[in-house]
Design a protein around this motif. Structure first.
Motif, PDB file in Angstrom:
ATOM      1  N   ILE A 163       0.822  -1.222   0.000  1.00 43.74           N
ATOM      2  CA  ILE A 163       0.000   0.000   0.000  1.00 43.74           C
ATOM      3  C   ILE A 163       0.845   1.257   0.000  1.00 43.74           C
ATOM      4  CG2 ILE A 163      -1.942  -1.096   1.174  1.00 43.74           C
ATOM      5  CD1 ILE A 163      -1.005   0.320   3.752  1.00 43.74           C
ATOM      6  N   LEU A 164       2.156   1.100   0.094  1.00 42.26           N
ATOM      7  CA  LEU A 164       2.994   2.280   0.304  1.00 42.26           C
ATOM      8  C   LEU A 164       2.837   3.331  -0.793  1.00 42.26           C
ATOM      9  CD1 LEU A 164       4.934   3.277   2.458  1.00 42.26           C
ATOM     10  CD2 LEU A 164       6.813   2.573   0.986  1.00 42.26           C
ATOM     11  N   GLY A 165       2.761   2.872  -2.048  1.00 41.41           N
ATOM     12  CA  GLY A 165       2.655   3.831  -3.160  1.00 41.41           C
ATOM     13  C   GLY A 165       1.435   4.732  -3.020  1.00 41.41           C
ATOM     14  N   PRO A 166       0.225   4.157  -3.097  1.00 45.85           N
ATOM     15  CA  PRO A 166      -0.986   4.984  -2.955  1.00 45.85           C
ATOM     16  C   PRO A 166      -1.047   5.712  -1.623  1.00 45.85           C
ATOM     17  CG  PRO A 166      -1.532   2.795  -3.753  1.00 45.85           C
ATOM     18  CD  PRO A 166      -0.088   2.757  -3.403  1.00 45.85           C
ATOM     19  N   PHE A 167      -0.542   5.050  -0.562  1.00 44.31           N
ATOM     20  CA  PHE A 167      -0.560   5.674   0.751  1.00 44.31           C
ATOM     21  C   PHE A 167       0.256   6.968   0.733  1.00 44.31           C
ATOM     22  CE2 PHE A 167       1.462   6.377   4.866  1.00 44.31           C
ATOM     23  CZ  PHE A 167       0.366   6.388   5.714  1.00 44.31           C
ATOM     24  N   SER A 168       1.431   6.916   0.121  1.00 53.09           N
ATOM     25  CA  SER A 168       2.237   8.144   0.138  1.00 53.09           C
ATOM     26  C   SER A 168       1.627   9.229  -0.737  1.00 53.09           C
ATOM     27  CB  SER A 168       3.694   7.880  -0.244  1.00 53.09           C
ATOM     28  OG  SER A 168       3.797   6.809  -1.111  1.00 53.09           O
ATOM     29  N   VAL A 169       0.989   8.821  -1.828  1.00 54.63           N
ATOM     30  CA  VAL A 169       0.288   9.826  -2.629  1.00 54.63           C
ATOM     31  C   VAL A 169      -0.774  10.508  -1.774  1.00 54.63           C
ATOM     32  CG1 VAL A 169      -1.166  10.222  -4.636  1.00 54.63           C
ATOM     33  CG2 VAL A 169       0.674   8.550  -4.762  1.00 54.63           C
ATOM     34  N   ALA A 170      -1.563   9.688  -1.084  1.00 56.83           N
ATOM     35  CA  ALA A 170      -2.627  10.241  -0.244  1.00 56.83           C
ATOM     36  C   ALA A 170      -2.048  11.132   0.847  1.00 56.83           C
ATOM     37  CB  ALA A 170      -3.437   9.104   0.381  1.00 56.83           C
ATOM     38  N   LEU A 171      -0.963  10.679   1.441  1.00 57.50           N
ATOM     39  CA  LEU A 171      -0.339  11.442   2.527  1.00 57.50           C
ATOM     40  C   LEU A 171       0.107  12.814   2.015  1.00 57.50           C
ATOM     41  CD1 LEU A 171       1.043  11.654   5.349  1.00 57.50           C
ATOM     42  CD2 LEU A 171       3.050  10.631   4.296  1.00 57.50           C
ATOM     43  N   ILE A 172       0.775  12.814   0.883  1.00 57.38           N
ATOM     44  CA  ILE A 172       1.311  14.066   0.378  1.00 57.38           C
ATOM     45  C   ILE A 172       0.185  15.001  -0.074  1.00 57.38           C
ATOM     46  CG2 ILE A 172       2.644  15.057  -1.518  1.00 57.38           C
ATOM     47  CD1 ILE A 172       4.567  12.679  -1.169  1.00 57.38           C
ATOM     48  N   LEU A 173      -0.778  14.456  -0.782  1.00 59.97           N
ATOM     49  CA  LEU A 173      -1.861  15.312  -1.266  1.00 59.97           C
ATOM     50  C   LEU A 173      -2.683  15.867  -0.116  1.00 59.97           C
ATOM     51  CD1 LEU A 173      -2.892  13.411  -4.484  1.00 59.97           C
ATOM     52  CD2 LEU A 173      -1.404  15.386  -4.230  1.00 59.97           C
ATOM     53  N   ARG A 174      -2.946  15.041   0.890  1.00 59.25           N
ATOM     54  CA  ARG A 174      -3.698  15.531   2.053  1.00 59.25           C
ATOM     55  C   ARG A 174      -2.899  16.619   2.795  1.00 59.25           C
ATOM     56  NH1 ARG A 174      -7.835  17.000   2.712  1.00 59.25           N
ATOM     57  NH2 ARG A 174      -7.542  17.188   4.926  1.00 59.25           N
ATOM     58  N   THR A 175      -1.595  16.422   2.861  1.00 57.96           N
ATOM     59  CA  THR A 175      -0.779  17.419   3.550  1.00 57.96           C
ATOM     60  C   THR A 175      -0.857  18.766   2.836  1.00 57.96           C
ATOM     61  OG1 THR A 175       0.719  15.676   4.251  1.00 57.96           O
ATOM     62  CG2 THR A 175       1.527  17.928   4.416  1.00 57.96           C
ATOM     63  N   ILE A 176      -0.757  18.709   1.503  1.00 59.73           N
ATOM     64  CA  ILE A 176      -0.838  19.966   0.754  1.00 59.73           C
ATOM     65  C   ILE A 176      -2.191  20.628   0.996  1.00 59.73           C
ATOM     66  CG2 ILE A 176      -0.837  20.985  -1.539  1.00 59.73           C
ATOM     67  CD1 ILE A 176       1.015  18.787  -2.459  1.00 59.73           C
ATOM     68  N   GLU A 177      -3.242  19.811   0.911  1.00 55.46           N
ATOM     69  CA  GLU A 177      -4.593  20.336   1.125  1.00 55.46           C
ATOM     70  C   GLU A 177      -4.727  20.951   2.517  1.00 55.46           C
ATOM     71  OE1 GLU A 177      -8.183  19.201  -0.714  1.00 55.46           O
ATOM     72  OE2 GLU A 177      -6.785  20.572  -1.665  1.00 55.46           O
ATOM     73  N   ALA A 178      -4.240  20.218   3.523  1.00 59.26           N
ATOM     74  CA  ALA A 178      -4.394  20.685   4.897  1.00 59.26           C
ATOM     75  C   ALA A 178      -3.603  21.966   5.110  1.00 59.26           C
ATOM     76  CB  ALA A 178      -3.943  19.601   5.874  1.00 59.26           C
ATOM     77  N   PHE A 179      -2.466  22.052   4.464  1.00 61.47           N
ATOM     78  CA  PHE A 179      -1.638  23.242   4.646  1.00 61.47           C
ATOM     79  C   PHE A 179      -2.321  24.479   4.070  1.00 61.47           C
ATOM     80  CE2 PHE A 179       2.294  25.743   4.603  1.00 61.47           C
ATOM     81  CZ  PHE A 179       2.849  25.322   5.793  1.00 61.47           C
ATOM     82  N   LYS A 180      -3.205  24.252   3.093  1.00 63.68           N
ATOM     83  CA  LYS A 180      -3.913  25.380   2.474  1.00 63.68           C
ATOM     84  C   LYS A 180      -5.277  25.622   3.122  1.00 63.68           C
ATOM     85  CE  LYS A 180      -4.136  23.945  -1.785  1.00 63.68           C
ATOM     86  NZ  LYS A 180      -4.382  23.954  -3.226  1.00 63.68           N
ATOM     87  N   VAL A 181      -5.562  24.944   4.215  1.00 63.83           N
ATOM     88  CA  VAL A 181      -6.928  24.940   4.764  1.00 63.83           C
ATOM     89  C   VAL A 181      -7.521  26.349   4.825  1.00 63.83           C
ATOM     90  CG1 VAL A 181      -6.121  25.029   7.141  1.00 63.83           C
ATOM     91  CG2 VAL A 181      -8.389  24.162   6.644  1.00 63.83           C
TER      92      VAL A 181
END
Lengths: 305, 418, 281
Positions: A222-240
């Motif tokens: 799951i590491l591949g999709p997991f890291s995509v999700a992690l990074i995209l969520r982080t970007i989103e959260a940073f722009k909250v």
């Protein structure tokens, strides 16, 4: 349709380059055409003292003045602090919860498809509705949270949730997590389903413990999709922005005012396009730094086992 | 470069037939674009009806109406400058914006267009809505201020014969009501970190005869302006004001008051009709309204100017027609006809039976409140000044700082504003 | 799957129950609010079940009358659906080949990160320059403008999610197809994509919902029912001086239905696709 281009083949290395670029072309073209101008515009503004007027920008070059100012700006630092807090706490909870729920949904149980569909529900509520819903739930007088907790004897009197510094941010995070962790769960679940079952069976025969199986089979899978999700969520959260805009507007006493909100006020409320752009660039750089750290860390994990 | 860009983006249009820009007008007819807000005291239907009447009187002129939430109004006006002449012609603006919009050239100076005889016929408080730098940037249209609402039942139960006339009396009455167990927190306000709090604060500043600026320098750390914050904090400490006020906006205040939880509330005109509506409120028919109190020896009543005006944007190519439209919308006949939701700007209207019928109590309160309307500071950097004050006052209300320290900090930050 | 012990089964069902409850409880409350009268919503102590359920708001939202909230809502629903579908479509058309390229011809990942950086910029900084561009193109207040903007928001997501999906597809089966004489596009469409169906489904759902959710661009770029999307319409409903929270709740409940339905069917077809997939053991 696209099948017209039948003649392509897994050709020799020379044309590999060309194919690679050809496939990238539509995406790069769209990104360049649509975001190119606004991006350059923002970069230019960041080095000016521009203010927005009814006749367009009123500006002079100001060099690095905006950046010198923002480094010294205590309010901006405080806002960044809240942004990091929001990002780290909400993304961490979303990730852990997301993986756990994905593992659960990967089990066999009665009504599995239904529960999986249900996971879309929080995610399908538009952010503004989600924010308003939680605002009403947290309402100190007529909200259901106070009523529920009181009836279960968990609190003795109705309390305020969004009016208390500290608590307010955590309650916003709760609302954000509720909406966004199902997304992680579904992405991870999708990855889990592609892990061949015989790998587990073989490991079970070899007597590997569940923890070992998770570490050596599930995690790499799951590491591949997991890291995509992690990074995209982080970007989103940073722009909250939206959820804060609806739930607290930065209050109480600025304790939920995040960096995006700061940029918004600077450029839209105070019309200081120049320094607003500089703040935006600073936010982007910090976000990029955070992501770079992630990517390096993830690379290491990928190579570790 | 440009045509290429246009071509590429244009390709995306092939599938889309329904592309309309906000400025497109047909050849012979003239279209004005007007921006209003959803929360206008007048309902959307009223505004449409008023506009239809205008279109009937002016054949060939069509007015395109757009309604946005108040929260988006400022952003929309600001963003529309990027649309050049195809943006809005007429915009509704809040009392706190003319300084900013006038200085930065978003609005046209309309001083010369206003007939001289209007000056005396319209309330002075209404004029401050559109004034900045000795010029007028539009016509006042919605006249609004915050009143003190009270629950007549609770006052009767507590043996209070008259609603309070001073803030000291308000506290004393609230204490009686609290001590008798009629209401846990008798007063409710909108003190969330938002402009709503600034309106409540300004009301208290007005009552205490405070000032925001002295000789062009920030001066809200002393006198009446300091007293105002101290009063807010004291009433929280005494348990007279609902502690949740610190996260409430106007709608929350209305809900708490309408559910019969509070004896007193400070809110805009609109609450009067809603709190008296049995479908919305448990206390219909038990709603009293008076001007917001004064302070003994300083003022008889207090009020904040919460009005809004209609102006012509700097980029409008149809200024004359836009003015004709504004003149129609703000005319006494128009306003008197729709006076149930928003009170007119014209002094004479308040003696017109057609306006007063059925809302005598409100009109009586309005007459004295409108005369006392106090303006929030008219400075181009008002949005930022307001943000500073909101934060600092919240710190006081949350017990993180004393009123003196917080306001001194605020003055320090405000002095740096350009 | 392996056999579970009874204890493990109890644990699984307990956890599923807790999960379902945590998801449904807030939405259930949203529904309750949507059928309670304004008065009952401010009743103390709180009424968990309204005494007189009031469905009038739902009826109002489905009446298509000039100036009614139903008209605003239904048009917004239409706009939201078509904007999200179109943006997702465009994002897929551009994102699938890009993801394939990143996955099969490695060495250009820096580009993807570069695209991501544009995504890190707070939207408030990009919104004004884009406004000018759209105004100059005459695209303000059109679905097209939103499709264009959303497309750039979706592309990095879709591309990256698909890339990681394609990474999981063994290169051997592609080579097998090649040997059978399939061209590159045929291999991509008939071999790689079906095998990566799960990732594709997630990406589609993800893209749809991202576009469904967007508020701030839509707020500034649209001005009437021709282009206003659901979040903007909801903002409008919330704005009236007398906010009817019941109405907002009703809109919220209805707004979440289309994505849930799409997700349901997507999942069904995904599961079908998975069982038909060639490499699943």
């Amino acid at each position: 349709m696209l099948f017209a281009a039948k003649s392509y083949n897994f050709a020799a290395t020379g044309s590999r380059e060309r194919i690679a670029w050809l496939f990238l072309l539509p995406m790069l073209a769209i990104m360049a055409v649509v975001t190119g101008f606004p991006l350059l515009n923002t970069l230019w503004l960041a080095f000016t003292d521009a203010s927005l007027t009814g006749r367009g920008y009123d500006w002079n070059w100001s060099g690095l003045e905006n950046f010198a100012y923002l480094i010294d700006d205590k309010n901006f630092r405080v806002a960044l602090g809240y942004t990091f807090y929001f990002t780290i706490v909400s993304v961490a909870i979303e990730m852990v919860l997301g993986v756990l729920v994905a593992l659960l949904l990967n089990q066999d149980f009665f009504g599995r498809t239904l529960v999986r569909t249900l996971m879309i529900l929080p995610w399908a509520l538009p952010t503004i509705v989600n924010a308003m819903m939680w605002r009403l739930i947290y309402n100190p007088e007529f909200g259901s949270l106070n009523a529920l907790l009181l009836q279960f004897g968990l609190i003795d009197f109705y309390r305020s949730w969004l009016g208390v510094p500290g608590t307010a941010m955590n309650m916003v995070i709760l609302a954000d997590v509720w909406k966004n962790y199902p997304l992680i769960a579904l992405i991870v679940l999708g990855a889990l389903q592609t892990i061949p079952k015989d790998l587990y069976e073989a490991a079970a025969i070899d007597g590997a413990s569940p923890w070992k199986r998770f570490w050596h089979i599930t995690l790499p899978g799951i590491l591949g999709p997991f890291s995509v999700a992690l990074i995209l969520r982080t970007i989103e959260a940073f722009k909250v922005f939206d959820i804060i805009y609806v739930m607290t507007r930065g209050g109480p006493a600025d304790t939920t005012k995040t960096a995006s909100f700061f940029v918004y006020q600077e450029s839209f409320s105070y019309l200081r396009a120049g320094s607003g752009a500089a703040y935006a660039v600073a936010v982007t750089l910090l976000s990029a730094m955070l992501i770079t750290i992630y990517i390096i860390a993830l690379r290491k994990t990928e190579h570790a086992p | 470069m440009k045509p290429v860009l246009k071509l590429i983006l244009g390709l995306g249009l092939l599938t889309q037939a329904s592309v309309i820009s906000i400025g497109s007008a047909t050849a012979e007819d003239l279209t004005l674009n007007a921006l209003y807000m959803k929360q206008a005291a007048y309902s959307e239907d009223d505004i449409r009806a008023m506009t239809t009447a205008f279109e009937k009187d002016n054949p060939g002129v069509h007015v395109n109406l757009e309604f946005v939430p108040y929260e988006a109004l400022h952003d929309k006006i600001v963003a529309a400058q990027g649309a050049g002449s195809s943006g809005y012609d007429v915009v509704l603006f809040d009392v706190i914006w003319p300084a900013e919009f006038g200085k930065k050239g978003f609005l046209q100076d309309v001083t010369a267009r206003i007939p001289a005889d209007y000056n005396d016929k319209i309330y002075d408080g209404a004029w401050t809505t559109v004034d900045y730098d000795g010029k007028r940037w539009g016509m006042p249209w919605i006249l609004d201020t915050k009143y003190l609402f009270y629950n007549t039942d609770m006052l009767k139960q507590a043996g209070i014969a008259e609603p309070p006339k001073t803030f000291a009396e308000l506290s004393a009455d609230a204490k009686i009501i609290k001590d008798k167990g009629i209401s846990k927190y008798p007063i409710v306000w909108s003190w969330a970190q938002a402009e709503a709090m600034m309106c409540d604060y300004t009301t208290l500043v007005a009552a205490n005869q405070g000032t925001f600026f002295e000789d062009g320098k920030p001066a809200f750390d002393k006198g009446g302006s300091l007293e105002a914050v101290k009063y807010m904090k004291q009433s929280l400490d005494d348990g007279l004001s609902n502690p949740n006020s610190r996260e409430y906006l106007e709608e929350d205040v209305r809900k708490v008051f309408s559910s019969g939880e509070a004896a007193f509330a400070l809110n805009w005109t609109y609450m009067y009709n809603l709190a008296n509506n049995p479908k919305e409120s448990k206390i219909a028919g038990k709603v009293g309204i008076v001007p917001s109190p004064g302070v003994e020896g300083k003022s008889a009543a207090s009020a904040v100017n919460g009005s809004m005006g209609l102006g012509i944007t700097a980029n409008s190519q149809h200024a004359d027609d836009a003015w004709k439209y504004i003149t129609h919308m703000t005319a006494m006949e128009t306003q008197n006809k729709y006076a149930k939701l928003s009170l007119p700007i014209w002094k004479a209207s308040y003696d017109d039976p057609a306006v007063t019928a059925g809302q005598e109590q409100l009109i009586a309160a309005a007459k004295s409140s409108i005369g006392a309307m106090f303006a929030r500071p008219a400075t181009p950097s008002y949005p930022e000044l307001s943000a500073i004050l909101q934060k600092k006052i919240q710190e006081v209300l949350l017990g993180q700082a004393t009123a003196e320290d917080a306001l001194q900090d605020a003055v320090k930050s405000a002095s740096k504003l350009r | 799957m392996m056999e579970r012990t009874p204890l493990a089964s109890i644990f699984v069902y307990g956890a599923v129950a807790a999960l379902v409850l945590s998801i449904l409880a807030p939405v259930f409350w949203l529904f309750i609010m949507s059928i309670s009268s304004s008065r009952e919503l401010t009743e103390l102590p709180l009424h968990w079940i309204p005494q007189e359920p009031d469905f009038s708001r739902y009826i109002r939202l489905f009446t298509l009358q000039e100036g009614s909230s139903g008209r605003e809502f239904l048009y917004a629903m239409r706009n939201s659906l078509s904007v999200s579908l179109m943006a997702t479509g465009v994002a897929l058309v551009a994102g699938v080949p890009a993801a394939y390229s990143f996955s099969r011809y490695p060495g250009r990942m820096a580009l993807l990160y570069g695209v991501l950086v544009t995504y890190m910029m707070p939207p408030v900084a990009l919104i004004l320059p884009l406004y000018m561009v759209f105004s100059w193109l005459g695209l303000l207040n059109s679905q097209t403008a939103l499709v264009i903007v959303y497309c750039t928001i979706l592309l990095p997501f879709v591309t990256w999610l698909l890339k990681s999906g394609f990474d999981g597809v063994p290169i051997e089966i592609e080579q097998a197809a090649q040997i059978d004489g399939a061209g590159l596009f045929q291999t991509l469409f008939y071999v790689t994509l079906p095998v990566a169906a799960a990732a594709l489904g997630t990406a589609v759902l993800f893209a749809l919902l991202l576009a469904w959710d967007e508020f701030f661009y839509a707020l500034l770029y649209t001005s009437d029912i021709r282009a206003k999307t659901l979040p903007v319409a909801i903002g409008d409903f919330a704005a009236g001086r007398a906010t009817d929270y019941g109405l907002i709740s009703a809109v919220g409940v209805l707004a979440s239905l289309p994505p849930v339905l799409i997700g349901f069917f997507l999942q069904k077809s995904l599961i079908a696709g998975l069982s038909a997939g060639s490499v699943k053991g």
